[in-house]
Enzyme design. Sequence first.
Site, PDB file in Angstrom:
ATOM      1  N   GLU A 106       1.249  -1.378  -0.133  1.00 45.51           N
ATOM      2  CA  GLU A 106      -0.120   0.151   0.029  1.00 45.51           C
ATOM      3  C   GLU A 106       1.122   1.250   0.262  1.00 45.51           C
ATOM      4  OE1 GLU A 106      -2.948  -0.307   3.302  1.00 45.51           O
ATOM      5  OE2 GLU A 106      -3.864  -1.154   2.461  1.00 45.51           O
ATOM      6  N   GLU A 160      -6.184  -8.243   0.424  1.00 46.06           N
ATOM      7  CA  GLU A 160      -6.601  -8.213   1.638  1.00 46.06           C
ATOM      8  C   GLU A 160      -7.613  -8.090   1.794  1.00 46.06           C
ATOM      9  OE1 GLU A 160      -4.129  -5.394   3.790  1.00 46.06           O
ATOM     10  OE2 GLU A 160      -2.576  -6.124   3.052  1.00 46.06           O
TER      11      GLU A 160
END
Length: 477
Positions: free
Chosen positions: A117, A262
């Site tokens: 991220e 995720e």
Amino acid sequence: MGSVSIVAGAICSLLLMDRVSGIGANWGTQTSHPLPPATVVQMLKENGFQKVKLFDAEEGTMSALRKSGLEVMVGIPNEMLAVLATSMNAANTWVSTNVSAYINDGVHIRYVAVGNEPFLETYNGSFLQTTFPALQNIQGALIKAGLSNQVKVTIPLNADVYNSPSGRPSDGDFRSDIRDLMLAIVKFLSDNAAVFTVNIYPFISLYSDSNFPVDYAFFEGSSSGVVDGSVTYSNMFDANLDTLIWALKKNGFENLPVIVGEIGWPTDGDANANTQYAQRFNQGFMNHISTGQGTPMRPGLIDAYLFSLIDEDEKSIQPGNFERHWGLYTYDGWPKYQLNLGTTKTGSLVRAKNVQYLDKTWCVLKPSVNLDNSKLAATISYACANADCTSLGYKTSCGDLDAQGNISYAFNSYYQKNDQDDVACVFENLATTTNKDPSTGTCRFGIMIIADSGISRQIEYHGASLLFSVLLLFLAL
């Protein structure tokens, strides 16, 4: 009727097993006392997980995955991106050490996750200049190693890299401040037959916005759905994923494979983080993807990794106290709730085997101590700063404790994290040990596990990681 119900349940479980054949799990290791890696690998296999996503290439974890049959996505921490971006030698060394060597030793590495991220808005652009060059260099190193056909690069990205001004998926596009960079990355992934990895969290939307419709976060249908032309979205996951698919489509990459890196729901640390919601979300997600229908814009099976496998008591709580409670399992490998992954005949999670604990001893506030004692505030603050008090607070698992219970929980957390050292249960002579379990109905006062010298292993790992970064920096010079 009872026998009919049993048969029907068995048939549903078998159907789920047939349609969901590749569910993965995120295995993080930011914990003071990790379960032995071999124990975790055994647990993954017994639960029918076929793939695992890692955030680093720690030697103990990778070694335990040898000849396990599990497909592995191995991660590169964001802190390594700068040196990998500036040195092809560093990239070659990383791939040789963390991919080639383990593949030759029987680890089934399928993906390399370059960063984690890295474009989060909260990072304030820290990794904007290094992520893509690091991706390119790692791909180059895989090509040089002769692995580019079997190992693919990717970047796990938060869903905040795209948005829709109207809220309709069809208006989706990449975030304006990083659009050109995202398109360059997407083209590179496409050119190299790689995949786009996205992390999607309906919980975060609920956590961030008190007006967010709760039912829309789940999968049973919602009166607050989003109408987009002829399509009505009844859950946030489908709408969010299709926003990405629209962003890819309108930029010419509608066929780029997408992995959900995720997805999950925490069980503690916030009013909306509890086992009931987590079970509802994760089971709903598994049932949803088991249909094989996919989303309106991307029909078919969805490739996903649940987040996460085990709670991590040393994760940063800057985003919120819930960060340490995403696991399907507690720190010691016990399932938190009933969950049918569609991967076992029993239709339930299997706990970790042969977990060893310290003595059944807890550290609590002495009953004789007055709650007005001037030393209490400082000792509680110290205990919570150096252990884990994220289960304390409004509507948390330990939210119903009285003042004495809260203090005892903090003391015990510190005591257990320090391996029940006598010195760790002094607190200005305010604390004492007890053999009577102070746990309540929903609040567990844990006993720490014996985890292969867990704390020292973590120190050694972080030291090794730093040493490897220094080595890469040396090679870059």
